[in-house]
Design an enzyme around this catalytic site. Structure first.
Site, mmCIF file in Angstrom:
data_model
loop_
_atom_site.group_PDB
_atom_site.id
_atom_site.type_symbol
_atom_site.label_atom_id
_atom_site.label_comp_id
_atom_site.label_asym_id
_atom_site.label_seq_id
_atom_site.Cartn_x
_atom_site.Cartn_y
_atom_site.Cartn_z
ATOM 1 N N GLY A 46 0.834 -1.196 0.000
ATOM 2 C CA GLY A 46 0.000 0.000 0.000
ATOM 3 C C GLY A 46 0.868 1.245 0.000
ATOM 4 O O GLY A 46 2.076 1.172 0.264
ATOM 5 N N GLN A 51 2.505 10.048 2.064
ATOM 6 C CA GLN A 51 3.873 9.497 2.134
ATOM 7 C C GLN A 51 4.757 9.982 0.989
ATOM 8 O O GLN A 51 5.976 9.857 1.046
ATOM 9 C CB GLN A 51 3.831 7.960 2.105
ATOM 10 N N CYS A 91 5.774 -0.433 7.335
ATOM 11 C CA CYS A 91 5.473 0.870 6.738
ATOM 12 C C CYS A 91 6.676 1.299 5.894
ATOM 13 O O CYS A 91 7.814 1.216 6.368
ATOM 14 C CB CYS A 91 5.206 1.900 7.831
ATOM 15 N N LEU A 92 6.408 1.738 4.675
ATOM 16 C CA LEU A 92 7.512 2.169 3.804
ATOM 17 C C LEU A 92 8.212 3.409 4.362
ATOM 18 O O LEU A 92 9.341 3.697 3.983
ATOM 19 C CB LEU A 92 6.987 2.434 2.388
ATOM 20 N N HIS A 133 -4.469 1.251 7.912
ATOM 21 C CA HIS A 133 -3.117 1.829 8.024
ATOM 22 C C HIS A 133 -2.977 3.025 7.074
ATOM 23 O O HIS A 133 -2.489 4.095 7.462
ATOM 24 C CB HIS A 133 -2.096 0.732 7.698
ATOM 25 N N GLU A 134 -3.425 2.839 5.824
ATOM 26 C CA GLU A 134 -3.281 3.909 4.825
ATOM 27 C C GLU A 134 -4.213 5.084 5.129
ATOM 28 O O GLU A 134 -3.845 6.249 4.927
ATOM 29 C CB GLU A 134 -3.559 3.378 3.407
ATOM 30 N N HIS A 137 -2.606 7.299 7.532
ATOM 31 C CA HIS A 137 -1.615 8.190 6.906
ATOM 32 C C HIS A 137 -2.300 9.469 6.397
ATOM 33 O O HIS A 137 -1.745 10.566 6.494
ATOM 34 C CB HIS A 137 -0.953 7.509 5.699
HETATM 35 O O1 K1U Z 1 3.919 2.313 4.178
HETATM 36 C C1 K1U Z 1 2.852 1.827 3.866
HETATM 37 O O2 K1U Z 1 1.830 2.396 4.180
HETATM 38 C C2 K1U Z 1 2.810 0.519 3.105
HETATM 39 C C3 K1U Z 1 2.731 -0.688 4.010
HETATM 40 C C4 K1U Z 1 1.310 -1.181 4.067
HETATM 41 C C5 K1U Z 1 1.009 -2.175 5.152
HETATM 42 C C6 K1U Z 1 1.483 -3.460 5.102
HETATM 43 C C7 K1U Z 1 1.171 -4.360 6.085
HETATM 44 C C8 K1U Z 1 0.393 -3.991 7.131
HETATM 45 C C9 K1U Z 1 -0.048 -2.705 7.178
HETATM 46 C C10 K1U Z 1 0.255 -1.792 6.190
HETATM 47 C C11 K1U Z 1 3.623 -1.770 3.441
HETATM 48 O O3 K1U Z 1 3.516 -2.151 2.333
HETATM 49 S S1 K1U Z 1 4.771 -2.446 4.522
HETATM 50 C C12 K1U Z 1 5.776 -3.571 3.579
HETATM 51 C C13 K1U Z 1 5.161 -4.836 3.097
HETATM 52 O O4 K1U Z 1 5.333 -5.079 1.937
HETATM 53 C C14 K1U Z 1 4.367 -5.802 3.910
HETATM 54 C C15 K1U Z 1 4.372 -5.844 5.273
HETATM 55 C C16 K1U Z 1 3.609 -6.781 5.971
HETATM 56 C C17 K1U Z 1 2.844 -7.699 5.301
HETATM 57 C C18 K1U Z 1 2.847 -7.675 3.929
HETATM 58 C C19 K1U Z 1 3.612 -6.751 3.241
HETATM 59 ZN ZN ZN Z 2 2.702 3.254 6.248
#
Ligand code: K1U
Ligand code: ZN
Length: 167
Positions: A46, A51, A91-92, A133-134, A137
């Site tokens: 996401g 961001q 989170c990125l 989560h998004e 943000h």
């Molecule tokens: O920074 C962000 O908002 C993106 C975030 C989204 C997210 C992933 C997992 C749980 C909540 C929010 C990410 O993409 S984190 C990196 C990722 O690829 C990932 C992490 C956990 C599970 C699956 C993927």
């Molecule tokens: Zn995030």
């Protein structure tokens, strides 16, 4: 399309609140496409506009294993919530930091798609987590804000340690 710079904690711009999109036009569609390219390049599931320093209520997501199910979410609203889940989040804007956060287990979402058409969606599991989560943000809220003071401090230290290793 273009790759966008993803802001990293503690950049104060991550605390900005995004404004609703008035009209989904070609300029907005270009932002959406650039956000998808950036999210895929960073291997995220996401990305919220805040961001990448765009103060608009736009989210892109793709939780599919094959990375071929893009979901564009503009002006999202959660209509209903059910139950609780407690899952690990990343989170990125916090590379390398993961922790469990309490979220609603099931949600019903209302939003606009890339063509400005309204739709509703039922989400659970990772999709529901990711949407919440998004959406945080877009209101300047970060996942560490949901953690205890102790865990927040641990996350900050981990990030500092990782950054020291990078240089
Ligand atoms: O920074 C962000 O908002 C993106 C975030 C989204 C997210 C992933 C997992 C749980 C909540 C929010 C990410 O993409 S984190 C990196 C990722 O690829 C990932 C992490 C956990 C599970 C699956 C993927
Ligand atoms: Zn995030």
């Amino acid at each position: 399309m273009a790759l966008l710079h993803v802001l990293q904690f503690p950049d104060p711009l991550l605390r900005n609140k995004a404004k609703p999109v008035a009209v989904v036009d070609d300029q907005i569609r270009k932002m959406v496409d650039d956000m998808f390219e950036t999210m895929y390049e960073q291997s995220g599931v996401g990305l919220a506009a805040i961001q990448v320093n765009i103060d608009k209520r736009i989210i892109v997501m793709d939780i599919s294993d094959d990375r071929n199910q893009p979901l564009c979410v503009i002006n999202p609203e959660i209509l209903t919530r059910e139950g609780v889940q407690y899952e690990s989040e990343g989170c990125l804007s916090f590379p390398g930091v993961f922790d469990k956060v309490e979220r609603s287990a099931k949600i019903r979402l209302k939003a606009l798609d890339r063509d400005g058409q309204p739709y509703e969606l039922d989400a659970e599991g990772l999709l529901a987590v990711c949407i919440q989560h998004e959406m945080d943000h877009l209101d300047g809220i970060l996942f560490i804000d949901h953690l205890s003071a102790l865990k927040k401090d641990r996350a900050r230290k981990k990030l500092e340690k990782m950054r020291r290793r990078e240089f």
